[in-house]
Design an enzyme around this catalytic site. Sequence first.
Site, PDB file in Angstrom:
ATOM      1  N   GLY A 179       0.686  -1.020  -0.359  1.00 46.65           N
ATOM      2  CA  GLY A 179       0.312  -0.144  -0.077  1.00 46.65           C
ATOM      3  C   GLY A 179       0.595   1.209   0.255  1.00 46.65           C
ATOM      4  N   ILE A 218       8.516   1.528 -12.259  1.00 47.41           N
ATOM      5  CA  ILE A 218       7.308   1.883 -13.550  1.00 47.41           C
ATOM      6  C   ILE A 218       7.346   3.660 -13.028  1.00 47.41           C
ATOM      7  CG2 ILE A 218       5.988   1.831 -14.854  1.00 47.41           C
ATOM      8  CD1 ILE A 218       6.613  -1.204 -14.014  1.00 47.41           C
ATOM      9  N   HIS A 223      -2.723   2.658 -12.136  1.00 50.30           N
ATOM     10  CA  HIS A 223      -2.763   1.358 -10.917  1.00 50.30           C
ATOM     11  C   HIS A 223      -4.434   0.806 -11.180  1.00 50.30           C
ATOM     12  CE1 HIS A 223      -3.597   0.093  -6.632  1.00 50.30           C
ATOM     13  NE2 HIS A 223      -4.553   0.340  -6.928  1.00 50.30           N
ATOM     14  N   LYS A 252      -6.380   7.757  -2.223  1.00 50.89           N
ATOM     15  CA  LYS A 252      -6.770   7.095  -3.582  1.00 50.89           C
ATOM     16  C   LYS A 252      -7.827   8.901  -2.782  1.00 50.89           C
ATOM     17  CE  LYS A 252      -6.231   2.670  -4.296  1.00 50.89           C
ATOM     18  NZ  LYS A 252      -6.500   1.307  -3.780  1.00 50.89           N
ATOM     19  N   GLU A 290      -3.486  -6.121  -7.224  1.00 52.24           N
ATOM     20  CA  GLU A 290      -3.607  -4.688  -8.180  1.00 52.24           C
ATOM     21  C   GLU A 290      -2.617  -5.422  -9.135  1.00 52.24           C
ATOM     22  OE1 GLU A 290      -1.488  -1.851  -4.677  1.00 52.24           O
ATOM     23  OE2 GLU A 290      -3.330  -2.541  -3.460  1.00 52.24           O
ATOM     24  N   ASN A 305      -4.849  -7.860  -2.330  1.00 50.37           N
ATOM     25  CA  ASN A 305      -5.065  -7.105  -0.995  1.00 50.37           C
ATOM     26  C   ASN A 305      -6.470  -8.412  -0.342  1.00 50.37           C
ATOM     27  OD1 ASN A 305      -3.542  -4.475  -1.189  1.00 50.37           O
ATOM     28  ND2 ASN A 305      -5.192  -3.814  -2.604  1.00 50.37           N
ATOM     29  N   ARG A 307      -8.548  -8.185   1.640  1.00 53.46           N
ATOM     30  CA  ARG A 307      -9.799  -7.758   2.316  1.00 53.46           C
ATOM     31  C   ARG A 307     -10.802  -6.681   1.771  1.00 53.46           C
ATOM     32  NH1 ARG A 307      -5.761  -3.997   2.228  1.00 53.46           N
ATOM     33  NH2 ARG A 307      -6.747  -2.024   0.756  1.00 53.46           N
TER      34      ARG A 307
HETATM   35  C1  MV4 Z   1       5.146   0.396  -8.141  1.00 54.82           C
HETATM   36  C2  MV4 Z   1       5.765   1.730  -8.970  1.00 54.82           C
HETATM   37  C3  MV4 Z   1       6.405   1.860 -10.230  1.00 54.82           C
HETATM   38  N1  MV4 Z   1       7.560   1.352 -10.273  1.00 54.82           N
HETATM   39  N2  MV4 Z   1       6.500  -0.392  -8.185  1.00 54.82           N
HETATM   40  C4  MV4 Z   1       2.943   1.780  -4.692  1.00 54.82           C
HETATM   41  C5  MV4 Z   1       1.467   1.012  -3.654  1.00 54.82           C
HETATM   42  C6  MV4 Z   1       1.891   0.408  -4.293  1.00 54.82           C
HETATM   43  N3  MV4 Z   1       0.719  -0.912  -4.318  1.00 54.82           N
HETATM   44  C7  MV4 Z   1       3.062  -0.087  -5.151  1.00 54.82           C
HETATM   45  N4  MV4 Z   1       2.979   0.934  -5.554  1.00 54.82           N
HETATM   46  C8  MV4 Z   1       3.903   1.213  -6.637  1.00 54.82           C
HETATM   47  N5  MV4 Z   1       4.954   0.338  -6.810  1.00 54.82           N
HETATM   48  C9  MV4 Z   1       7.236  -0.542  -8.978  1.00 54.82           C
HETATM   49  N6  MV4 Z   1       8.078  -1.493  -9.551  1.00 54.82           N
HETATM   50  C10 MV4 Z   1       4.596   2.917  -8.402  1.00 54.82           C
HETATM   51  C11 MV4 Z   1       4.075   3.213  -7.325  1.00 54.82           C
HETATM   52  C12 MV4 Z   1       3.277   3.519  -7.215  1.00 54.82           C
HETATM   53  C13 MV4 Z   1       2.099   3.674  -6.740  1.00 54.82           C
HETATM   54  C14 MV4 Z   1       1.354   2.016  -7.231  1.00 54.82           C
HETATM   55  C15 MV4 Z   1      -0.209   2.480  -7.092  1.00 54.82           C
HETATM   56  C16 MV4 Z   1      -1.058   3.431  -7.325  1.00 54.82           C
HETATM   57  C17 MV4 Z   1      -0.518   4.612  -6.556  1.00 54.82           C
HETATM   58  C18 MV4 Z   1       1.524   5.043  -6.318  1.00 54.82           C
HETATM   59  C19 MV4 Z   1       1.881   6.684  -6.270  1.00 54.82           C
HETATM   60  C20 MV4 Z   1       2.948   6.335  -6.542  1.00 54.82           C
HETATM   61  C21 MV4 Z   1       3.717   4.903  -6.666  1.00 54.82           C
END
Ligand code: MV4
Length: 525
Positions: A179, A218, A223, A252, A290, A305, A307
Amino acid sequence: MSSHNKDSSANSSPRRIKRIMIANRGEIALRIIRAARDLGIETVALYSDADQFSLHVKLADYSVRLAGNTPLETYLNVPVLIQALKDSKADAVHPGYGFLSESADFAEAVTAAGAKFIGPSAASMRKMGDKIEAKKLMKSHKVQCVPGSENPLKDVEDLRRHVKEVGFPMILKASAGGGGRGMRVVRTENDLAESFAACTREAASYFGNPAVFCERYIENPRHIEVQVLFDEHGNGVHLFERDCSIQRRHQKLIEEAPSMFLNAEQRAEIGRRAVVAAKAAGYSSAGTIEFICESPEKIYFMEMNTRIQVEHTVSEEISDIDLVRWQILVASGETLAFKQEDIHLRGWSFEARINAEDPAKGFLPGPGRVNQVRFPAGPGIRVDSHLYAGYEIPQFYDSMVAKLIVWGPTREIAIERMLRALSEFEIDGVPTTSKFHEAVLRHPLFRAGTFNTGFIEQQAEYFKGVFGTVPEGCEDHASLLAALLAVEENRRPVDSGIGGSVAVKSERSLWRDRARLEATNRGGA
Ligand code: MV4
């Protein structure tokens, strides 16, 4: 608003649940009470001292006080919750979201006390709770993951060995995190050692597990998450995807289902992958897979997740399946009454999370008394909220006070309905994020569906403009400026229908009007 005609009754349950204790508060406690009552099942509310006058206490059949106010003393206090379970003679526990909802230890404690945990098995929770193990499991089932380290990184040397295949920027993640917690982006070779040390240290102190892994980072992904629902007999379906890219600092703000990003073929594919992922974990109950999306062709598993989520509502709206009802039914041992081919995507849905926070003050929470509240209604509108006039929002918990959910036959109609509903919605006494939601919904890029997780940050000038200073560099973006001004002046352009000209209709606050009237009356008395 939906008919939920795919739902069966609980009468045939192999293991009938009679009384559910809800280990949660706020709107989700109400959501669970309502699903239970629809099934003829009794409910037990738990309440901290600050929640004594909360709606979930009023609406449940029974209630048990948890002494204290902080989450650690109350909704996170396992021994106290297990005692409440015994005292209340409930035969099942619903954990909601947050708090102990993803604690395998709590699920086990509930089971050991002889009650049913309404959620997945503790074993599934553990499998998916460890992000390194989850990734391994996914890879072994050919679910695509972001390239990165397979095992916990032993030391900086171990991390360095991954630089060639992963490259920069890379991201370090705590295996026990999730998260968005316990993550660190590394952009250069020079930062490797310090970032690794810091990430390991934080992982150990926040999650009690120092294991970290690395992945290719990335930038600004979308998302997208897929709702799944499984029974305890290995049957499972997906209820399509949600786009949760509109977020600020991992909170969110607006979710929608489905996602504009995917076509029908890609939608079917991401759904198939989610079902494979859940099946691999031996999952039962409602859950979410996710994904992060670099492009529609490059979609990677992120985490699961285990839940019910805040935004489960938009999936309910587009699939006509009552997820909380089905969580209870499958926990009773029932078999899903539908197969994937019985589930049809219908229309579009949005959810706005209304928080008691002031967007003009950096989203500073504003707890306090809600003097008046008026919920929107009408076609396509659903409000999941524990607010009532006179309610005192405590300072101890999450600041979300309402979920405004809309459904429409198309995305455009759903957006218009959301704007209509936001204009009707009044919460008097505390600040709310409602105007921020309005600003997002009016943004041309949001309308076009061309956004990613960086949207709120990238559009900072636009939002600053709405909430105070004049934005720079927007002069040549006519439509953006028009949208901005419409929000800023609290008005909405309305087609007058006369010779194509546009009339401007001002919006007014009835509560404000009434407050003025009352002030006048007092002045005259
Ligand atoms: C990442 C990413 C970019 N590259 N992993 C943030 C929440 C967690 N579930 C995983 N997240 C991220 N992982 C890689 N390899 C960018 C995020 C991320 C993000 C992901 C989902 C929703 C919002 C976000 C905001 C910033 C970074």
